[in-house]
Design an enzyme around this catalytic site. Structure first.
Site, PDB file in Angstrom:
ATOM      1  N   ASP A  54       0.783  -1.582   0.158  1.00 38.93           N
ATOM      2  CA  ASP A  54      -0.006  -0.059  -0.099  1.00 38.93           C
ATOM      3  C   ASP A  54       0.418   1.546   0.026  1.00 38.93           C
ATOM      4  O   ASP A  54       1.906   1.232   0.329  1.00 38.93           O
ATOM      5  CB  ASP A  54      -1.100  -0.056   1.053  1.00 38.93           C
ATOM      6  N   ASP A  77      -4.908   0.778   9.613  1.00 36.97           N
ATOM      7  CA  ASP A  77      -5.042   1.626   8.250  1.00 36.97           C
ATOM      8  C   ASP A  77      -5.414   3.230   9.126  1.00 36.97           C
ATOM      9  O   ASP A  77      -6.763   3.360   8.074  1.00 36.97           O
ATOM     10  CB  ASP A  77      -5.552   0.828   7.072  1.00 36.97           C
TER      11      ASP A  77
END
Ligand code: FRU
Length: 490
Positions: free
Chosen positions: A53, A171
Site C-alpha cells: 500500500d 489503516d
C-alpha cells in the site's frame, strides 16, 4: 505457479528484519531484479522485496512525500516497514530509505498502513502497530510518529486502542476540520462485517470512539481495509478496499479483493450518517488495483496513489526478488456522480514526441503512453511479441475488455483472465493508456473509470491498432516515456 513459489517461505523467514539480511543478500536481490525486463521505468517500485500500500501521502516541506509498505526480506508479505520517497514534481525523486522501522513492542510485527497530516512544520504519520503475542494473536493499535524537516522521525506511540472490533482494526487516515481531528480506521465488527469507523480528537492524544459510519452498505464484505474519507467538489467521499464481496455481473468486484467508493452530500458527525448517499461504485476495473490513498497538495489538488497489486496474489516478478508497484499519481474530481481520475499534469513532461499510429508498429520503447481519440464504435489495441503472445484492449459500443489470457506467463487464473468495464460514452472519448514494461493503466470513460493491471509478455515488440468502423475517426498516438529518477539510491 508463482503462488506456490512463495509458499516456500516459513513464518520465521517472512518476519525477519532488515538487519537479518546481509549486504551480499541485498546486492544479490538487486542484481536479480536488474535482470527483469518487466521492471518499470516511470512507476515507483521497490529496489528489492515487496511493495504494497501507499502510505503517509502528504505535501510537506515543498515536496510530495510518498511512503509505501515494504517487506525487505523478499517478494513476500512479512515484516512491514514504511519506505520513504519525496519529489517536487513526480519525476525527480529523493530516496530516503526506511522511515518507520517496526522496532517497538506495539509495532513488533509490522508498521502497517496509514495516512499523514502536516502541522507545525512536521509531517504526522499515523500507522497501525501490528503486534502478535506468543500465541500469534494479533494486537493492533493506532500509533503515530512525527517527521521533521531535517528527516528526524520520532515515534509518539499508541493513540487508539481497539475497544470494539475484532483483531482486524487498522489503516488510520486522519484529517483536520477546524480545530478538530478525525480519524477513520478500517475494521471488522463483532458480527464479522467490514466497516469504516470514526474517531474524534482535539489534541491528537485523546481520541473518542464514535463508531462505524452508517451507510446502506452495512453488510458488504467481512473487512474494509485502507479507508479514506474526504470532501471534494462539494461532495463527501468514502473510499475503501472491501474484502469478501463479489457480484454476478460481468463488470463489478471480480478481483480477490476490491476497491469501492461511496459519494454522499455530507458526513453528519452527530448521526454518523453519510447523508445523500449514492450507490456504491468501483473506480478501477482492471486486474491489479488496491489500497488507494489520497492527499491534498499545495495547489489544492486531491491526488491518489494505489498499489498495483493485490493481497494473496503473487506476480511472476517474484522470481526476480521484487513485487508490487504504485500507480501513477492521479488527480481526482467528483463529476456527474463519479470519482474522475486523471494522471497529474506533471507526468506529461515525461512524454517524448508523439507518433501517429496506424496498423502495426514496432515498439521503440516498452515504456510509453498511448492517447486515443476514439470516435468509433469499436477498436482494438494489441500488445504482442514475435510468438504472438499478447494482451488486448478492445472497445465495443457498450463495453471495454482487457484480455490477458494469451500472455507469456499467466497467473491468478482462478480469478479470470478477462476484465470488462461498461462503455459509458457510446462513441467519442479520449482514452489514455500508460504502459511501462509490465504494467498498464488505462483511463476510460473520460477518467470516470480506469483499468489497472500487470501483464507479462516476454520480449514485447509490437503494437497493433485497428477499428472496423468506417465512419468516425480513430486516432492513436504513441509517445515513448522518459524515466523517473532518483529511486533505489538511499
Ligand atoms: C492492505 C493491507 C492493510 C495493512 C497492510 C499491511 O493491503 O492488508 O490493511 O495495513 O496491507 O501491509
Amino acid at each position: 505457479m508463482a503462488r506456490q513459489q512463495n509458499n516456500k517461505w516459513t513464518v520465521e523467514q517472512r518476519y525477519r528484519r532488515i538487519e537479518d539480511i546481509s549486504d551480499s543478500q541485498k546486492s544479490e536481490m538487486i542484481r536479480n531484479r536488474g535482470l527483469d525486463a518487466g521492471y518499470p521505468n516511470y512507476h515507483i517500485a521497490p529496489a528489492f522485496g515487496l511493495l504494497n500500500d501507499p502510505n503517509g501521502l502528504c505535501y510537506f516541506n515543498g515536496e510530495h512525500h510518498v511512503f509505501y509498505q515494504w517487506t525487505p526480506v523478499g517478494p513476500v508479505h512479512g515484516m512491514k516497514y514504511w519506505y520513504h520517497l519525496s519529489t517536487p514534481d513526480f519525476i525527480h525523486f529523493t530516496d530516503h530509505g526506511i522511515a518507520i522501522h517496526p522496532d517497538q513492542y506495539f509495532d513488533s510485527h509490522g508498521a502497517y498502513s496509514g495516512g499523514a497530516i502536516v502541522e507545525d512544520d512536521k509531517a504526522l504519520l499515523f500507522y497501525t502497530g501490528n503486534q502478535r503475542d506468543e500465541n500469534w494473536n494479533r494486537i493492533p493499535t493506532q500509533c503515530y510518529a512525527t517527521l521533521d524537516k531535517s528527516g528526524v522521525l520520532e515515534k509518539k506511540g499508541i493513540i487508539v486502542e481497539n475497544s470494539a472490533y475484532t483483531e482486524h482494526f487498522r489503516d488510520p487516515k486522519v484529517w483536520k476540520q477546524g480545530d478538530d481531528y478525525f480519524m477513520v480506521v478500517g475494521a471488522q465488527t463483532q458480527n464479522l462485517k467490514g466497516a469504516m469507523v470514526l474517531y474524534h480528537s482535539q489534541n491528537l492524544t485523546d481520541w473518542v470512539h464514535k463508531g462505524p459510519i452508517h451507510t446502506s452498505y452495512n453488510d458488504f464484505g467481512y473487512m474494509w481495509e485502507c479507508p479514506d474519507f474526504f470532501e471534494l467538489d462539494g461532495q463527501a467521499v468514502m473510499l475503501f478496499s472491501p474484502q469478501g464481496v463479489s457480484t454476478s455481473t460481468s463488470y463489478d468486484l471480480k478481483n480477490i479483493f476490491s476497491v469501492t467508493y461511496l459519494i454522499g452530500d455530507r458526513l453528519n458527525l452527530d448521526s454518523m450518517e453519510l447523508e445523500g448517499e449514492q450507490s456504491i461504485q468501483q473506480p478501477d476495473y482492471g486486474f491489479d488495483f488496491y489500497a488507494p490513498q489520497t492527499y491534498v497538495d499545495e495547489l489544492g489538488r486531491r491526488i491518489m496513489y494505489a498499489w498495483v497489486g493485490l493481497p494473496d496474489i503473487d506476480t511472476p516478478s517474484v522470481k526476480h526478488e521484487w513485487a508490487g508497484m504504485l500507480t501513477l499519481p492521479r488527480e481526482l474530481h467528483v463529476q456527474d456522480g463519479f470519482l474522475v481520475q486523471k494522471v497529474v499534469e506533471e507526468i506529461t513532461a515525461l512524454r517524448n514526441e508523439g507518433i501517429a499510429l496506424k496498423g502495426d508498429f514496432e515498439l521503440p520503447s516498452k515504456s510509453f503512453c498511448l492517447t486515443i481519440d476514439a470516435n468509433v464504435k469499436d477498436f482494438s489495441i494489441e500488445l504482442s511479441n514475435r510468438l504472438g503472445e499478447k494482451i488486448t484492449f478492445t472497445g465495443s459500443d457498450t463495453e471495454f475488455t482487457l484480455d490477458r489470457s494469451k500472455m507469456s506467463e499467466l497467473y491468478a487464473e482462478e480469478y479470470g483472465l478477462v476484465r470488462k468495464a461498461p462503455r459509458l460514452l457510446a462513441s467519442t472519448q479520449q482514452i489514455e493508456m500508460y504502459i511501462d514494461q509490465s504494467v498498464i493503466e488505462i483511463f476510460i470513460n473520460d477518467g470516470k473509470h480506469t483499468m489497472t493491471s500487470r501483464f507479462f509478455i516476454h520480449e514485447l515488440s509490437s503494437i497493433k491498432v485497428s477499428s472496423t468502423t468506417e465512419a468516425g475517426s480513430f486516432k492513436p498516438t504513441y509517445y515513448s516515456m522518459k524515466s523517473i529518477t532518483g529511486l533505489g539510491q538511499p
